[in-house]
Design an enzyme around this catalytic site. Structure first.
Site, PDB file in Angstrom:
ATOM      1  N   ASN A 199     -68.298 -15.782  -2.923  1.00 25.31           N
ATOM      2  CA  ASN A 199     -69.050 -17.017  -2.678  1.00 25.31           C
ATOM      3  C   ASN A 199     -70.507 -16.632  -2.405  1.00 25.31           C
ATOM      4  O   ASN A 199     -70.824 -16.131  -1.327  1.00 25.31           O
ATOM      5  CB  ASN A 199     -68.433 -17.753  -1.475  1.00 25.31           C
ATOM      6  CG  ASN A 199     -69.219 -18.994  -1.107  1.00 25.31           C
ATOM      7  OD1 ASN A 199     -70.094 -19.440  -1.854  1.00 25.31           O
ATOM      8  ND2 ASN A 199     -68.908 -19.554   0.053  1.00 25.31           N
TER       9      ASN A 199
ATOM     10  N   LYS B 260     -73.008 -18.623  -2.194  1.00 20.01           N
ATOM     11  CA  LYS B 260     -73.715 -19.682  -1.448  1.00 20.01           C
ATOM     12  C   LYS B 260     -75.071 -19.962  -2.117  1.00 20.01           C
ATOM     13  O   LYS B 260     -75.159 -19.963  -3.344  1.00 20.01           O
ATOM     14  CB  LYS B 260     -73.866 -19.270   0.020  1.00 20.01           C
ATOM     15  CG  LYS B 260     -72.531 -18.807   0.610  1.00 20.01           C
ATOM     16  CD  LYS B 260     -72.536 -18.609   2.088  1.00 20.01           C
ATOM     17  CE  LYS B 260     -71.145 -18.176   2.531  1.00 20.01           C
ATOM     18  NZ  LYS B 260     -70.995 -18.085   3.968  1.00 20.01           N
TER      19      LYS B 260
ATOM     20  N   HIS C 197     -66.044 -26.360   2.364  1.00 26.94           N
ATOM     21  CA  HIS C 197     -66.528 -25.197   3.113  1.00 26.94           C
ATOM     22  C   HIS C 197     -67.198 -25.666   4.410  1.00 26.94           C
ATOM     23  O   HIS C 197     -67.844 -26.715   4.431  1.00 26.94           O
ATOM     24  CB  HIS C 197     -67.532 -24.411   2.256  1.00 26.94           C
ATOM     25  CG  HIS C 197     -67.843 -23.071   2.845  1.00 26.94           C
ATOM     26  ND1 HIS C 197     -68.726 -22.922   3.886  1.00 26.94           N
ATOM     27  CD2 HIS C 197     -67.369 -21.831   2.565  1.00 26.94           C
ATOM     28  CE1 HIS C 197     -68.789 -21.635   4.208  1.00 26.94           C
ATOM     29  NE2 HIS C 197     -67.970 -20.948   3.422  1.00 26.94           N
TER      30      HIS C 197
ATOM     31  N   GLU D 249     -69.759 -24.854   5.890  1.00 23.62           N
ATOM     32  CA  GLU D 249     -71.219 -25.080   5.817  1.00 23.62           C
ATOM     33  C   GLU D 249     -71.516 -26.464   5.248  1.00 23.62           C
ATOM     34  O   GLU D 249     -72.476 -27.117   5.658  1.00 23.62           O
ATOM     35  CB  GLU D 249     -71.879 -23.979   4.979  1.00 23.62           C
ATOM     36  CG  GLU D 249     -71.941 -22.672   5.748  1.00 23.62           C
ATOM     37  CD  GLU D 249     -71.874 -21.431   4.879  1.00 23.62           C
ATOM     38  OE1 GLU D 249     -72.056 -21.524   3.659  1.00 23.62           O
ATOM     39  OE2 GLU D 249     -71.612 -20.348   5.448  1.00 23.62           O
TER      40      GLU D 249
ATOM     41  N   GLU E  93     -60.646 -19.895   7.079  1.00 24.19           N
ATOM     42  CA  GLU E  93     -61.920 -19.304   7.483  1.00 24.19           C
ATOM     43  C   GLU E  93     -62.278 -19.777   8.895  1.00 24.19           C
ATOM     44  O   GLU E  93     -62.810 -20.880   9.063  1.00 24.19           O
ATOM     45  CB  GLU E  93     -63.034 -19.755   6.533  1.00 24.19           C
ATOM     46  CG  GLU E  93     -62.830 -19.318   5.106  1.00 24.19           C
ATOM     47  CD  GLU E  93     -64.157 -19.208   4.360  1.00 24.19           C
ATOM     48  OE1 GLU E  93     -64.501 -18.097   3.947  1.00 24.19           O
ATOM     49  OE2 GLU E  93     -64.856 -20.225   4.218  1.00 24.19           O
TER      50      GLU E  93
ATOM     51  N   GLY F 110     -70.032 -15.209   8.366  1.00 19.69           N
ATOM     52  CA  GLY F 110     -71.404 -14.704   8.430  1.00 19.69           C
ATOM     53  C   GLY F 110     -71.757 -14.019   9.748  1.00 19.69           C
ATOM     54  O   GLY F 110     -72.909 -13.676   9.985  1.00 19.69           O
TER      55      GLY F 110
ATOM     56  N   SER G 241     -66.497 -12.688   7.195  1.00 19.81           N
ATOM     57  CA  SER G 241     -67.012 -11.346   7.463  1.00 19.81           C
ATOM     58  C   SER G 241     -66.107 -10.208   6.970  1.00 19.81           C
ATOM     59  O   SER G 241     -65.964  -9.171   7.615  1.00 19.81           O
ATOM     60  CB  SER G 241     -67.281 -11.170   8.961  1.00 19.81           C
ATOM     61  OG  SER G 241     -68.334 -12.035   9.355  1.00 19.81           O
TER      62      SER G 241
HETATM   63  P1  PGA Z   1     -68.893 -14.250   4.965  1.00 12.17           P
HETATM   64  O1  PGA Z   1     -68.699 -15.700   4.332  1.00 12.17           O
HETATM   65  O2  PGA Z   1     -68.004 -13.306   4.215  1.00 12.17           O
HETATM   66  O3  PGA Z   1     -70.347 -13.951   4.794  1.00 12.17           O
HETATM   67  O4  PGA Z   1     -68.493 -14.358   6.401  1.00 12.17           O
HETATM   68  C1  PGA Z   1     -67.428 -16.174   3.970  1.00 12.17           C
HETATM   69  C2  PGA Z   1     -67.512 -17.588   3.494  1.00 12.17           C
HETATM   70  O5  PGA Z   1     -68.330 -18.360   4.016  1.00 12.17           O
HETATM   71  O6  PGA Z   1     -66.781 -17.993   2.578  1.00 12.17           O
END
Ligand code: PGA
Length: 252
Positions: free
Chosen positions: A8, A10, A94, A96, A167, A173, A214
């Site tokens: 992903n 983003k 997601h 976000e 998640e 992140g 992460s």
């Molecule tokens: P990350 O993001 O691996 O940077 O924690 C995962 C995600 O948001 O799908």
């Protein structure tokens, strides 16, 4: 179930950077036969990504979709358009998007329904508790509630695939993944909730449950042997082709 790894990206790259990275992925993964590796770049580059990755083992996914087929919905992209542009997967809900675009579970529910209404588009449904939910022992409730709101009343056909990405919002992140045993626990809760809704046969044939938050080439080893884990959704670590390749190598 067959394992899957999803990148992903983003909104972390310019279009030129995305194209460069797609080319690097293409080169790096050229010997990856019959593995499910998915790249989710920005929507305005999906067409080019699909063309570049045609006849490779890599698949293309979108980061978002709208729930209507057609109409006055300025700025939106329909499930059918994603198929037309060569997408096989789409991330839905997601955290976000829930946070910054105020996407709620009614919207997520409609998106899932719309995606399942077109052929050959697999929804990657993101669920996960906030730090506060965890602190106050509400995690199990939140996960079950999110699943029911997302999928309740939806009829799933025998040939349809659905991916649930667990998640934990606080791990995304952050650079710190959760304890593998915690992921295993949450995955069991997810399976139990899905079992109530769809039954075990359907879970085994139609659902995959993956982890995101992460993940990197070091910690992936600790997760990889978990019983209820079918793959990973990777954000930050998917922006570096060598790092992502190492993660993929651990899985397959
Ligand atoms: P990350 O993001 O691996 O940077 O924690 C995962 C995600 O948001 O799908």
């Amino acid at each position: 179930m067959k394992k899957i790894i999803i990148a992903n990206w983003k909104m972390k790259l310019t279009l030129n950077e995305s194209l460069e990275l797609i080319k690097k992925f293409k080169e790096k993964f050229k010997n990856f036969q019959k593995k499910e590796v998915v790249v989710c770049p920005s929507s305005i580059i999906l067409d080019e990504a699909s063309k570049l990755l045609k006849k490779t083992n890599l698949q293309v996914g979108a980061q978002n979709v709208f729930w209507e087929e057609k109409g006055s919905f300025t700025g939106e992209i329909s499930p059918e358009m994603l198929v037309e542009v060569g997408c096989k997967y789409v991330i839905i809900g997601h955290s976000e998007r829930r946070k910054y675009l105020l996407e709620n579970y009614s919207m997520i529910h409609k998106k899932i329904k719309a995606v399942l209404n077109v052929d050959n588009l697999i929804p990657i449904i993101c669920i996960g508790e906030e730090a506060e939910d965890k602190k106050t022992d509400k995690r199990d409730f939140v996960l079950v509630d999110q699943l029911q709101q997302a999928l309740g009343g939806i009829n799933i056909m025998e040939n349809q695939q659905i991916i649930i990405a667990y998640e934990p919002v606080w791990a995304i992140g952050s650079g710190i993944s959760i304890e593998p045993s915690e992921a295993e626990y949450s995955h069991k809760i997810i399976k139990l909730a899905l079992n109530d809704m769809f039954g075990m046969k359907m879970i085994n044939n139609n659902f995959r449950i993956i982890y995101g938050g992460s993940i990197n080439s070091k910690n992936v080893k600790d997760f990889n042997n978990l019983e209820n884990l079918d793959g990973f959704l990777v954000g930050g670590a998917s922006l570096d082709v060598n790092e992502f390749y190492k993660i993929a190598k651990e899985i397959f």
